[in-house]
Motif scaffolding. Structure first.
Motif, PDB file in Angstrom:
ATOM      1  N   SER A   1       0.840  -1.192   0.000  1.00  0.00           N
ATOM      2  CA  SER A   1       0.000   0.000   0.000  1.00  0.00           C
ATOM      3  C   SER A   1       0.882   1.252   0.000  1.00  0.00           C
ATOM      4  N   ILE A   2       0.520   2.206  -0.839  1.00  0.00           N
ATOM      5  CA  ILE A   2       1.213   3.489  -0.880  1.00  0.00           C
ATOM      6  C   ILE A   2       0.208   4.557  -0.452  1.00  0.00           C
ATOM      7  N   ARG A   3       0.594   5.358   0.524  1.00  0.00           N
ATOM      8  CA  ARG A   3      -0.249   6.467   0.985  1.00  0.00           C
ATOM      9  C   ARG A   3       0.393   7.771   0.526  1.00  0.00           C
ATOM     10  N   PHE A   4      -0.436   8.696   0.044  1.00  0.00           N
ATOM     11  CA  PHE A   4       0.053   9.968  -0.471  1.00  0.00           C
ATOM     12  C   PHE A   4      -0.385  11.087   0.457  1.00  0.00           C
ATOM     13  N   ASP A   5       0.549  11.969   0.771  1.00  0.00           N
ATOM     14  CA  ASP A   5       0.309  13.080   1.690  1.00  0.00           C
ATOM     15  C   ASP A   5       0.768  14.361   1.010  1.00  0.00           C
ATOM     16  N   ALA A   6      -0.019  15.434   1.161  1.00  0.00           N
ATOM     17  CA  ALA A   6       0.319  16.709   0.523  1.00  0.00           C
ATOM     18  C   ALA A   6       0.103  17.856   1.500  1.00  0.00           C
ATOM     19  N   ASN A   7       1.077  18.754   1.556  1.00  0.00           N
ATOM     20  CA  ASN A   7       1.034  19.900   2.463  1.00  0.00           C
ATOM     21  C   ASN A   7       1.588  21.125   1.752  1.00  0.00           C
ATOM     22  N   VAL A   8       1.279  22.291   2.284  1.00  0.00           N
ATOM     23  CA  VAL A   8       1.896  23.529   1.823  1.00  0.00           C
ATOM     24  C   VAL A   8       2.458  24.249   3.048  1.00  0.00           C
ATOM     25  N   GLU A   9       3.580  24.947   2.839  1.00  0.00           N
ATOM     26  CA  GLU A   9       4.113  25.710   3.956  1.00  0.00           C
ATOM     27  C   GLU A   9       3.121  26.822   4.297  1.00  0.00           C
ATOM     28  N   ARG A  10       3.254  27.358   5.474  1.00  0.00           N
ATOM     29  CA  ARG A  10       2.269  28.305   6.005  1.00  0.00           C
ATOM     30  C   ARG A  10       1.998  29.490   5.072  1.00  0.00           C
ATOM     31  N   ASP A  11       3.021  30.030   4.423  1.00  0.00           N
ATOM     32  CA  ASP A  11       2.837  31.221   3.579  1.00  0.00           C
ATOM     33  C   ASP A  11       2.578  30.896   2.110  1.00  0.00           C
ATOM     34  N   MET A  12       2.400  29.637   1.794  1.00  0.00           N
ATOM     35  CA  MET A  12       2.161  29.234   0.399  1.00  0.00           C
ATOM     36  C   MET A  12       0.676  29.390   0.092  1.00  0.00           C
ATOM     37  N   PRO A  13       0.320  30.276  -0.856  1.00  0.00           N
ATOM     38  CA  PRO A  13      -1.103  30.531  -1.131  1.00  0.00           C
ATOM     39  C   PRO A  13      -1.719  29.543  -2.119  1.00  0.00           C
ATOM     40  N   TRP A  14      -1.409  28.276  -1.961  1.00  0.00           N
ATOM     41  CA  TRP A  14      -1.918  27.233  -2.836  1.00  0.00           C
ATOM     42  C   TRP A  14      -2.737  26.234  -2.038  1.00  0.00           C
ATOM     43  N   GLN A  15      -3.657  25.575  -2.744  1.00  0.00           N
ATOM     44  CA  GLN A  15      -4.259  24.342  -2.270  1.00  0.00           C
ATOM     45  C   GLN A  15      -3.465  23.229  -2.962  1.00  0.00           C
ATOM     46  N   PHE A  16      -3.267  22.121  -2.261  1.00  0.00           N
ATOM     47  CA  PHE A  16      -2.455  21.039  -2.814  1.00  0.00           C
ATOM     48  C   PHE A  16      -2.903  19.737  -2.171  1.00  0.00           C
ATOM     49  N   LYS A  17      -3.226  18.740  -3.008  1.00  0.00           N
ATOM     50  CA  LYS A  17      -3.683  17.457  -2.456  1.00  0.00           C
ATOM     51  C   LYS A  17      -3.488  16.331  -3.467  1.00  0.00           C
ATOM     52  N   PRO A  18      -3.393  15.096  -2.962  1.00  0.00           N
ATOM     53  CA  PRO A  18      -3.360  13.953  -3.878  1.00  0.00           C
ATOM     54  C   PRO A  18      -4.777  13.679  -4.363  1.00  0.00           C
ATOM     55  N   LEU A  19      -4.930  13.220  -5.593  1.00  0.00           N
ATOM     56  CA  LEU A  19      -6.258  12.888  -6.096  1.00  0.00           C
ATOM     57  C   LEU A  19      -6.723  11.534  -5.573  1.00  0.00           C
ATOM     58  N   GLN A  20      -5.782  10.744  -5.074  1.00  0.00           N
ATOM     59  CA  GLN A  20      -6.104   9.459  -4.454  1.00  0.00           C
ATOM     60  C   GLN A  20      -5.206   9.339  -3.223  1.00  0.00           C
ATOM     61  N   ARG A  21      -5.793   9.095  -2.059  1.00  0.00           N
ATOM     62  CA  ARG A  21      -5.028   9.046  -0.800  1.00  0.00           C
ATOM     63  C   ARG A  21      -4.170   7.790  -0.666  1.00  0.00           C
ATOM     64  N   THR A  22      -4.677   6.658  -1.118  1.00  0.00           N
ATOM     65  CA  THR A  22      -3.903   5.421  -1.034  1.00  0.00           C
ATOM     66  C   THR A  22      -4.072   4.627  -2.321  1.00  0.00           C
ATOM     67  N   ASP A  23      -3.104   3.769  -2.561  1.00  0.00           N
ATOM     68  CA  ASP A  23      -3.153   2.899  -3.725  1.00  0.00           C
ATOM     69  C   ASP A  23      -2.419   1.608  -3.365  1.00  0.00           C
ATOM     70  N   THR A  24      -2.931   0.495  -3.800  1.00  0.00           N
ATOM     71  CA  THR A  24      -2.234  -0.775  -3.639  1.00  0.00           C
ATOM     72  C   THR A  24      -1.540  -1.067  -4.951  1.00  0.00           C
ATOM     73  N   VAL A  25      -0.209  -1.215  -4.881  1.00  0.00           N
ATOM     74  CA  VAL A  25       0.586  -1.387  -6.097  1.00  0.00           C
ATOM     75  C   VAL A  25       1.359  -2.691  -6.040  1.00  0.00           C
ATOM     76  N   SER A  26       1.684  -3.186  -7.201  1.00  0.00           N
ATOM     77  CA  SER A  26       2.509  -4.375  -7.307  1.00  0.00           C
ATOM     78  C   SER A  26       3.975  -3.948  -7.211  1.00  0.00           C
ATOM     79  N   ILE A  27       4.714  -4.552  -6.311  1.00  0.00           N
ATOM     80  CA  ILE A  27       6.124  -4.200  -6.125  1.00  0.00           C
ATOM     81  C   ILE A  27       6.892  -4.552  -7.395  1.00  0.00           C
ATOM     82  N   GLY A  28       7.587  -3.565  -7.933  1.00  0.00           N
ATOM     83  CA  GLY A  28       8.347  -3.727  -9.172  1.00  0.00           C
ATOM     84  C   GLY A  28       7.638  -3.159 -10.387  1.00  0.00           C
TER      85      GLY A  28
END
Length: 192
Positions: A64-91
């Motif tokens: 399972s891969i989990r995606f996390d997105a943040n912006v620094e306090r003064d960054m005037p952007w919204q930023f997020k993953p379109l999918q929070r988790t994904d199960t992937v095949s290793i390799g």
């Protein structure tokens, strides 16, 4: 006459030592970055080119891969993953999409720092393409989708330090690098 020559030698030695320390100070950041990339220290991922990625075989095991997105306090952007988790095949190659929007009334350029948790898994997380490799510039109100093309190296399966790892978290934080007008950061975000 020996004293001036001795003083000159001491001064030259001290100046050489100071220059060497200054050089090491400038070299330490790139050397540390290389060390982190090679070892995965501090959650630093690996960077793989297309040719290397093409040689990696799908292991048939998943993680399972989990995606996390943040912006620094003064960054005037919204930023997020379109999918929070994904199960992937290793390799196997996989792609994650992230979304960003500039909420300010100025053009803002940012860069994303990243890390992987748990740290011991970072050396096996390989990025082929990533928005984090270059600066991203968004005009006022502009929104974009940004891909990350990656794979998890099958060698993780034989590493005893990773035998219990069931999920890897890929985390990004966007930081401001340039603003069209520095006062843009004084404006509150839309919707805040």
């Amino acid at each position: 006459m020996a004293a001036p020559r001795s003083n000159r030698k001491v001064a030259l030695t001290a100046a050489s030592a100071a220059l060497a320390m200054l050089g090491l100070g400038f070299a330490s950041v790139p050397l540390y970055r290389i060390f982190c990339q090679v070892t995965g220290y501090g959650g630093t991922t690996q960077r793989a080119d297309e040719a290397k990625a093409a040689t990696v075989q799908d292991s048939g095991h998943t993680i399972s891969i989990r995606f996390d997105a943040n912006v620094e306090r003064d960054m005037p952007w919204q930023f997020k993953p379109l999918q929070r988790t994904d199960t992937v095949s290793i390799g196997a190659r996989d792609m994650a999409l992230f979304w960003a929007k500039n909420d300010s009334d100025k053009t803002v350029t940012g860069t994303a720092s990243f890390n992987v948790e748990p740290e011991q898994a970072a050396r096996y997380f390989n990025k082929i393409q990533c928005f984090c490799f270059t600066e991203q510039t968004l005009k006022p109100g502009e929104e974009v989708r940004m891909p990350v093309l990656y794979y998890v190296d099958p060698a993780i399966l034989t590493d005893p330090d990773n035998k219990d790892v069931q999920q890897i978290t890929l985390s990004y934080t966007f930081h401001v690098t340039r603003v069209e007008d520095a006062k843009a950061l004084d404006h509150p975000r839309a919707g805040s």
